[in-house]
Design an enzyme around this catalytic site. Structure first.
Site, PDB file in Angstrom:
ATOM      1  N   SER A   1      -3.008 -12.709   3.302  1.00  0.00           N
ATOM      2  CA  SER A   1      -3.478 -12.412   2.211  1.00  0.00           C
ATOM      3  C   SER A   1      -2.445 -12.857   1.163  1.00  0.00           C
ATOM      4  O   SER A   1      -2.668 -13.399   0.083  1.00  0.00           O
ATOM      5  CB  SER A   1      -3.751 -10.933   1.741  1.00  0.00           C
ATOM      6  OG  SER A   1      -2.624 -10.223   1.785  1.00  0.00           O
TER       7      SER A   1
ATOM      8  N   LYS B   1       0.863  -1.384   0.143  1.00  0.00           N
ATOM      9  CA  LYS B   1      -0.073   0.212   0.133  1.00  0.00           C
ATOM     10  C   LYS B   1       0.801   1.357  -0.054  1.00  0.00           C
ATOM     11  O   LYS B   1       0.467   2.190  -0.261  1.00  0.00           O
ATOM     12  CB  LYS B   1      -1.022   0.030   1.186  1.00  0.00           C
ATOM     13  CG  LYS B   1      -2.123  -1.270   1.226  1.00  0.00           C
ATOM     14  CD  LYS B   1      -2.588  -1.605   0.078  1.00  0.00           C
ATOM     15  CE  LYS B   1      -3.792  -0.526  -0.307  1.00  0.00           C
ATOM     16  NZ  LYS B   1      -4.687  -1.075  -1.272  1.00  0.00           N
TER      17      LYS B   1
HETATM   18  C1  LIG Z   1      -2.303  -7.299   3.458  1.00  0.00           C
HETATM   19  C2  LIG Z   1      -3.262  -6.995   2.366  1.00  0.00           C
HETATM   20  N1  LIG Z   1      -3.349  -7.913   1.217  1.00  0.00           N
HETATM   21  C3  LIG Z   1      -3.919  -7.328   0.210  1.00  0.00           C
HETATM   22  C4  LIG Z   1      -4.692  -6.306  -0.060  1.00  0.00           C
HETATM   23  C5  LIG Z   1      -5.512  -5.973  -1.294  1.00  0.00           C
HETATM   24  O1  LIG Z   1      -4.728  -5.101  -2.249  1.00  0.00           O
HETATM   25  P1  LIG Z   1      -5.397  -3.885  -2.993  1.00  0.00           P
HETATM   26  O2  LIG Z   1      -6.475  -3.207  -2.260  1.00  0.00           O
HETATM   27  O3  LIG Z   1      -4.636  -3.377  -4.146  1.00  0.00           O
HETATM   28  O4  LIG Z   1      -6.588  -4.777  -3.720  1.00  0.00           O
HETATM   29  C6  LIG Z   1      -4.312  -5.150   0.946  1.00  0.00           C
HETATM   30  C7  LIG Z   1      -4.895  -3.821   0.802  1.00  0.00           C
HETATM   31  O5  LIG Z   1      -5.614  -3.177   1.682  1.00  0.00           O
HETATM   32  C8  LIG Z   1      -3.600  -5.531   2.095  1.00  0.00           C
HETATM   33  O6  LIG Z   1      -3.535  -4.533   3.166  1.00  0.00           O
END
Ligand SMILES: Cc1ncc(COP(=O)(O)O)c(C=O)c1O
Length: 307
Positions: A254, A37
């Site tokens: 994630s 981010k």
């Molecule tokens: C730990 C984590 N994984 C995945 C994402 C997803 O990314 P995006 O917002 O670009 O879809 C985020 C975004 O907030 C995140 O903080």
């Protein structure tokens, strides 16, 4: 220092795949704020300044599940803008402490309402004093995905020497998959874009959104992805444990979900260069359910460790 993150080949977990199928992970935890981010946060703030919407005297405010908050807090501090964040109160203790340590003000929203609750509460605060704030608005700001179009994606294309065949990424705001995907499709329309989401509205995958039960981000256009893979919290967690124990990489939930989906895709292929995103490292989650009681869950044998 934001961007230019390494691309790591996942070799051990990929053993057993067809020898011409390779899986790479972009380690976004190497960004200064510790996550992917940092890229959109920087781009949205830079564009806000350029457009005159962010100027001295204004405060940066946004709703964020955590990583964007850390990024905004860090960049706001460096550029001299105060930062206020609306965060669901159940985000990990480490994230709360990092945000506080970077000097941002935090308002907590109802944990049961997840990231949508934070969006709504932030909207209410803004309504009361619109002139005080600059809201990067990561769910609707095209600069979110633009950051990935300009940085993440060209890096991946270069790092794979143009050989990437599949891009697999979790969806939160959708910025990563939309922006990275747009650049990759321009380079080669046969590159497959695969979005990864929690398989259920109630899940333990911090940072990801279950789209069917959520406020759909304005920057996310589902028709642009070729495939969407749902991943259960259990499978994502199991993959986090595998990544730490077999590869020596400690990542967040994630990343586990993304790797699980990447492996699922890879098993169907006879050749391919798959790239996934590991959005952050795992040290922020050591006090969460991901790690509390993990040995017991593994011992019960409900976690699948074979490919
Ligand atoms: C730990 C984590 N994984 C995945 C994402 C997803 O990314 P995006 O917002 O670009 O879809 C985020 C975004 O907030 C995140 O903080």
């Amino acid at each position: 220092m934001i961007g230019a993150t390494p691309l790591l080949e996942i070799r051990r977990i990929a053993r057993g795949l067809h020898p011409t199928v390779r899986i790479f992970a972009k380690l976004e935890g190497f960004n200064p704020g510790g996550s992917v981010k940092d890229r959109p946060a920087l781009k949205m703030i830079q564009e806000g300044i350029k457009a005159g919407r962010l100027a001295p005297g204004k405060t940066i405010i946004d709703s964020t599940s955590g990583n964007t908050g850390i990024a905004l807090a860090l960049i706001g501090r460096v550029l001299g803008y105060p930062v206020e964040l609306v965060v669901p109160s159940n985000v990990s203790l480490e994230r709360k402490r990092i945000i506080a340590a970077l000097g941002a003000r935090v308002t907590y929203s109802d944990p049961l309402e997840g990231s949508d609750g934070a969006i709504r509460l932030c909207g209410k605060i803004l309504q009361e004093k619109a002139e005080k704030y600059f809201k990067p608005d990561q769910y609707f700001n095209p600069m979110n995905s633009q950051a990935h179009y300009e940085t993440t994606s060209p890096e991946i294309y270069r790092q794979t020497e143009g050989e990437i065949t599949h891009f697999i990424a979790g969806i939160g705001t959708g910025g990563t998959i939309m922006g990275t995907g747009r650049f990759l499709k321009e380079k080669n329309s046969r590159i497959r874009l695969i979005a990864v989401e929690p398989d259920d509205a109630l899940h333990g995958l911090e940072g990801l959104k279950h789209m069917a039960s959520s406020i759909v981000p304005g920057i996310y256009h589902e028709e642009k992805v070729d495939e969407k893979i749902p991943v259960s919290t259990e499978n994502a967690y199991a993959m986090v444990y595998r990544l730490s124990q077999e590869e020596g990489i400690l990542v967040g939930q994630s990343s586990g979900a993304a790797m699980h989906a990447a492996l699922q895709v890879a098993r169907q292929l006879r050749s391919g260069t798959l790239v996934t995103i590991f959005p952050d490292f795992g040290d922020k989650y050591l006090t969460t359910n991901l790690w509390v009681g993990w040995r017991e869950r593994m011992a019960v044998g409900n976690l699948q460790f074979s490919i």
